[in-house]
Design an enzyme around this catalytic site. Structure first.
Site, short mmCIF file in Angstrom:
data_model
loop_
_atom_site.label_atom_id
_atom_site.label_comp_id
_atom_site.label_asym_id
_atom_site.label_seq_id
_atom_site.Cartn_x
_atom_site.Cartn_y
_atom_site.Cartn_z
N LYS A 1 -9.12 -1.70 5.62
CA LYS A 1 -9.13 -0.38 5.91
C LYS A 1 -9.83 0.43 6.82
O LYS A 1 -9.50 1.57 7.57
CB LYS A 1 -9.43 0.57 4.55
CG LYS A 1 -8.69 -0.07 3.26
CD LYS A 1 -7.29 0.80 3.05
CE LYS A 1 -6.56 0.75 1.59
NZ LYS A 1 -5.84 1.40 1.45
N GLU B 1 -1.12 10.26 3.22
CA GLU B 1 -2.19 10.82 2.20
C GLU B 1 -2.29 12.23 2.82
O GLU B 1 -2.14 12.60 3.83
CB GLU B 1 -3.34 10.08 2.19
CG GLU B 1 -3.34 8.77 1.81
CD GLU B 1 -4.80 8.00 1.43
OE1 GLU B 1 -5.68 9.02 1.42
OE2 GLU B 1 -4.84 6.95 1.22
N ASP C 1 -4.04 6.67 5.96
CA ASP C 1 -5.06 5.51 5.77
C ASP C 1 -4.37 4.10 6.10
O ASP C 1 -3.90 3.40 5.23
CB ASP C 1 -5.35 5.71 4.35
CG ASP C 1 -6.57 4.66 3.93
OD1 ASP C 1 -7.32 4.31 4.90
OD2 ASP C 1 -6.53 4.38 2.78
N HIS D 1 2.33 5.63 -7.09
CA HIS D 1 1.87 4.56 -6.14
C HIS D 1 1.16 3.40 -6.79
O HIS D 1 1.36 2.36 -6.71
CB HIS D 1 1.02 5.15 -4.96
CG HIS D 1 0.15 4.29 -4.16
ND1 HIS D 1 0.84 3.57 -3.34
CD2 HIS D 1 -1.20 3.93 -3.92
CE1 HIS D 1 -0.12 2.68 -2.68
NE2 HIS D 1 -1.37 2.81 -3.13
N GLU E 1 -0.36 4.69 5.08
CA GLU E 1 -0.37 5.28 3.70
C GLU E 1 -0.47 6.58 4.03
O GLU E 1 -1.31 7.16 4.70
CB GLU E 1 -1.70 4.89 2.73
CG GLU E 1 -1.72 3.35 2.43
CD GLU E 1 -2.79 3.14 1.51
OE1 GLU E 1 -2.46 2.25 0.71
OE2 GLU E 1 -3.75 3.96 1.44
N ASP F 1 -12.01 7.87 -0.54
CA ASP F 1 -10.53 7.86 -0.84
C ASP F 1 -10.31 7.94 -2.21
O ASP F 1 -10.75 6.92 -3.06
CB ASP F 1 -9.99 6.40 -0.26
CG ASP F 1 -8.55 6.83 0.24
OD1 ASP F 1 -8.01 7.74 0.37
OD2 ASP F 1 -7.81 5.89 0.32
#
Lengths: 424, 424
Positions: free
Chosen positions: A250, A198, A230, A131, A196, A124
């Protein structure tokens, strides 16, 4: 470096698959994203390409000999390019292959769409400076952006086993958290669950351990791009992440969308890669003329939230933010070049997460942590509900598309996940 | 919880494989570690068990139907236990199976030993409080040990693709570093290359996503233990690791030894798990009576260094440190329980690194960063050379063994890696 615009991108192309000609379809003949599907009776995944509301089984259409997506991803870029041309020609209105291909079509609504390939290693990144700055301000008001940020693409390794396909629910994670001022941590369900926004980049050709990939070759090692969520447990993250990075905050689940939009399909939507004046120039191994000219990609991104109450009311959800991949601080080629500059080997099917793709404006935050200012300013929804963090029963849906004058709009489909209650 | 001591551990057992009866052998009949090997003409790996200087091909000995180590690792613990008993009986002096087994033996010196299984996800922990404190002192003299350390096993995800088998060399990595006081980073070969003395734990049975593994079941999910060297580029690490953890400083290569010593084999060497007085008690999900009674394992560990000059002089190398896995702050069962408490799923073949296993004394550091005090006090070697950091041509060899009154000494073999010059 980047794939070129050719006849497969011609906005005038029509398919004999009627649903693909609908201007609202994510999957016109100009797109042709790759994914895996299976029917009710199938033990194994099939390799397919989305066209309108159908999927073309590449093996049944006699286009590939193996049903292994990762093997297909390892093909040389020229071969992949020819495969795209062949699929495009066969799906065009008036094609002589219509009969063969028609027999290899399945309705997307009748099959299960899985992860697009078998994921190897998952990395990642942290490529949105917006951000990184917003999150940094919450943690370190005086020093939001760390000194390394503009010099190298920050990245870390994530968990591959818990990457789940779009549509699958997951349980709210439990873990240790420590409230400020408390002496000891406590154990229980996460109270600051977040998503998140992404993009996921899937690696194509491998490199040999010890042999870095140069900028000029970097994009030929990327097969395609999917949407990626995520999910993050912010309270668990705050307590665990020093000094070695996020871990249990995570790795309980990450959601990947089923379709890999190829770099070939994205060719018309490239944009110059620029940096704000005064920012450092990338070091030589992260720089190339082609990257400056067209390293960025114009992909519109959206986050939709459907609460349980909306679902009960038959409401499809509400868009809570929008951003664009063009605003990322590091390009895809730079991620590949940086990841391998120490000799690290990539393999077909490896996944790169872009990191949360927030835009420059506050309402363009790619996570609730940004939109709710760390939970201090709950987000107001149009049905009267508010959200500081995700609640059980919430679905988050990521969407993406490319749109530009002179070209057909191409879409990424959706990346959907549902928060289930913590297990007892 | 932990496997019990039984007849397979009897110190009086002798094998008809004569080399296994040599008291200096790492692989007596009481050990029976699993690994993968192949001959010159083999396309695929074979599943084997080390016995003296030989390896028993389990498929050729008609003990298993498949040649897939990861499949074998997924077997229920009871079945693994029975397999161990059967191998032990067949290899004992006077066994009726001697003839069948004899035909399935290969000399270890005549085969290639690979990674012991196909690695899925790799997680690295940080379980030595001595290592964490010494490193912490170098980075944060006033605050060496972070407040979370004694509450949860710190861990992070590492790179699986670049895990290489013992004996393979790797090139010194290149990357960005920034010297203190400099305005901008520079790019070039790592100047602070280090090793890390670790154990690698290989996961056996998977758990389902969303279903944590309780302490009572945790050890049944561990197949065995190998030696692991988590090579580290300290100068690259210092510049890149904030805020998301180590990345290119670690993922250029990690070396895993070929033999997985099973928890069955380690049964006689268990020890109580205790903590210094005044330290917090583990939270409930990290605690169990069995873990307190015998959560630790008495494994002696050694690091040997063979410089190029030693090699030229025919010198096998010099032992530069020693420690014991018993001194780890978190047990194997605690790592499994913590890793999965949020629902994260483990798969057969996943690897846990223990983190650098340093002992309580300064000379027991498990890395050069500790032994040379961050490069300030170069280590003096007996041939007159010194080392602050690794030089090209250096080989690092990790060794481990269990030794206790009343039991045969069992060994882990060696984990060897050679530093090659950076590529041009």
């Amino acid at each position: 470096m980047s794939p070129a615009i050719d006849g497969t991108h011609d906005a005038a192309l029509q398919s004999w698959v009627e649903s693909a000609n609908d201007p609202a379809s994510d999957f016109p003949i100009q797109n042709l994203p790759f994914g895996r599907f299976r029917g009710e009776d199938d033990a194994d995944w099939h390799v397919g390409v989305a066209i309108g509301d159908q999927v073309l089984d590449l093996h049944a259409a006699r286009l590939i000999a193996s049903r292994d997506m990762n093997r297909l991803m390892r093909l040389p870029p020229e071969t992949r390019h020819i495969l795209r041309q062949t699929i495009s020609q066969g799906l065009r209105a008036g094609s002589a292959q219509q009969k063969t291909f028609q027999a290899a079509l399945r309705a997307q609504s009748k099959v299960e769409l899985g992860l697009p390939c078998q994921i190897g290693d998952y990395t990642d990144f942290y490529t949105s400076v917006h951000h990184a700055t917003t999150i940094g301000k919450q943690l370190r008001p005086d020093n939001p952006l760390l000194p390394n940020y503009k010099w190298l693409p920050i990245g870390y390794h994530g968990r591959a086993s818990s990457i789940i396909p779009s549509g699958q629910g997951f349980h709210r994670p439990k873990g240790q958290t420590k409230a400020p001022g408390q002496d000891a941590p406590t154990f229980g369900p996460c109270r600051r669950l977040d998503y998140e926004l992404e993009l996921g980049m899937l690696i194509a050709r491998p490199n040999v351990l010890g042999e870095p990939i140069a900028m000029a070759d970097a994009e030929s090692h990327v097969f395609g791009v999917s949407l990626f969520n995520d999910w993050s447990a912010r309270d668990i993250q705050a307590w665990e992440y020093q000094p070695l990075g996020p871990f249990l905050s995570k790795n309980f689940a990450s959601t990947l969308s089923p379709w890999m939009v190829t770099l070939d399909a994205l060719a018309p939507f490239r944009a110059p890669f620029t940096r704000p004046e005064g920012d450092p120039e990338p070091l030589e191994y992260l720089d190339s003329p082609a990257n400056r000219a067209q390293g960025a990609i114009n992909i519109e991104l959206e986050v939709w939230l459907q609460t349980a109450r909306m679902r009960q009311a038959g409401h499809a959800g509400e868009r809570i933010s929008q951003s664009n991949y063009r605003d990322a601080y590091w390009t895809m080629a730079q991620l590949v070049a940086h990841h391998t500059v120490n000799g690290c080997n990539l393999r077909a099917g490896d996944l790169f997460g872009s990191g949360t793709l927030s835009g420059p404006k506050p309402e363009q935050g790619g996570s609730l942590m940004e939109l709710s200012a760390g939970g201090k300013q709950p987000l107001a929804l149009s049905n009267g509900e508010t959200r500081s963090w995700l609640e059980d029963g919430d679905s988050v849906i990521l969407r993406g598309y490319c749109q530009q004058d002179g070209f057909r709009r191409i879409g990424f489909g959706e990346c959907r996940g549902l928060v289930l209650a913590a297990t007892v």
